[in-house]
Design a protein around this motif. Sequence first.
Motif, short mmCIF file in Angstrom:
data_model
loop_
_atom_site.label_atom_id
_atom_site.label_comp_id
_atom_site.label_asym_id
_atom_site.label_seq_id
_atom_site.Cartn_x
_atom_site.Cartn_y
_atom_site.Cartn_z
N LYS A 1 -82.19 -30.44 57.92
CA LYS A 1 -81.08 -30.09 57.03
C LYS A 1 -81.61 -29.43 55.76
O LYS A 1 -82.76 -29.62 55.37
N GLU B 1 -80.50 -29.21 51.81
CA GLU B 1 -79.60 -29.76 50.79
C GLU B 1 -79.75 -29.01 49.49
O GLU B 1 -80.87 -28.71 49.07
N GLY C 1 -64.74 -34.81 58.79
CA GLY C 1 -64.26 -34.85 57.41
C GLY C 1 -62.92 -35.57 57.31
O GLY C 1 -62.53 -36.01 56.23
N ASP D 1 -65.29 -34.40 53.32
CA ASP D 1 -65.66 -35.80 53.16
C ASP D 1 -66.23 -35.98 51.74
O ASP D 1 -67.30 -35.45 51.43
N THR E 1 -67.66 -38.30 50.41
CA THR E 1 -68.90 -39.08 50.29
C THR E 1 -70.12 -38.20 50.58
O THR E 1 -71.25 -38.64 50.45
N LYS E 2 -69.85 -36.97 51.02
CA LYS E 2 -70.96 -36.10 51.43
C LYS E 2 -71.25 -35.01 50.38
O LYS E 2 -70.45 -34.77 49.48
N ASP E 3 -72.36 -34.32 50.58
CA ASP E 3 -72.80 -33.23 49.71
C ASP E 3 -71.77 -32.09 49.72
O ASP E 3 -71.57 -31.45 50.75
N SER F 1 -72.65 -28.16 50.85
CA SER F 1 -73.05 -27.77 52.20
C SER F 1 -72.60 -26.33 52.46
O SER F 1 -71.50 -25.92 52.07
N LYS G 1 -68.85 -44.65 47.96
CA LYS G 1 -69.77 -43.52 47.76
C LYS G 1 -69.04 -42.22 47.41
O LYS G 1 -69.68 -41.23 47.05
N SER G 2 -67.72 -42.21 47.54
CA SER G 2 -66.99 -40.95 47.36
C SER G 2 -67.02 -40.48 45.90
O SER G 2 -67.06 -41.29 44.98
#
Lengths: 131, 212
Positions: free
Chosen positions: A107, A109, B34, B139, B141-143, B146, B174-175
């Motif tokens: 990945k 980032e 997502g 989502d 909670t994710k980066d 992206s 985590k969000s």
Amino acid sequence: MVTFHFVPYQDIENLGSAKRVNKLLNIVKEDKIVIMEGRLRKEEEADLIEITMEEINAKFHGIELSVISPETYSQNAVQKIKGVFANVLLGDRIGFTIIGPASVVKKIERNPDKIEMFMKESVNGKKKKRR
Amino acid sequence: MVTQFWKNILKKISSNPFSKKSHIKLGLYGPPNGGKSTLANRICLDWLGEEMSTVSHIAHETREINIKEQVSIKNKKGRELTFSLVDTPGIATRIDYEEFLKKGMKKTEAKKRAKEATKGVIDAIKWLDNMDSVVVVLDATKDPYSQVNITIIGNLQARNIPVLIAANKVDLKKSSVEAMKAAFPQYEIVGISAKYGKNIEDFYEQLFKLAK
């Protein structure tokens, strides 16, 4: 061993969208990581994903993609104005694009001022790039 | 690119600027897992009393375009908005059947899912041109940075399609809706939990603004 393949913008400048995308994808399919000067147009990024999906098979599992351009990191007002002028003069030549094969790159980032490229375990550990 | 330019011009000419659009094609786009289908189900449950898609914790559960026609929602002021809801497969740059094996699938099943998933991504991209408005479901909670997120939003912008970003899964610790706002400052972002219906009223209000 990981191989990085640099593609100067002039190599793709005069190519049509399909040829640009295929040129980059052919390099990636040789298990090399493409570092391209500049960026693809938004529609070409979507084309790249579409063609990647068409090419997926038992050996080729897709790509990891990251585009670094002035819009993708925080800027103050003066930097933004300079960016607008640079954009007019240089267009898609600004920034750079990283495309790696999914078999090699786990990945990528972006944080957004830092880029981390995580490699698959079979490749020598973790590589990290910083801007 | 030239074709797209003329398509946009024709789209603008063919629509009457003095009439309020009451029936639009509303797409749900985003990366896999997502919460697009969960949100589609939430909307359909709230307004039609039935779900429209199956959901799973394994990525690429939705591998075909799902359409629910004539979804009508109302706001507090009594305004009504009718749209066709289009739930699309998650857009990804990589699909490896071995990832499905790790989730306990058999090899043939995993390979079939991967093949269908690749076709789903292609269909989702092709369908971009058919959308009037799009909710990008991310989502939270994710980066947020992206490249898939950036490519989807960039392509919608290039096509002049109005975008609302739904930062989903705000029920999870985590969000971070703030991280989403920092990543996409030029877009309207609403934090929701499609699963539990948290903040869903705000989301419906935003849909009215999106469809203006």
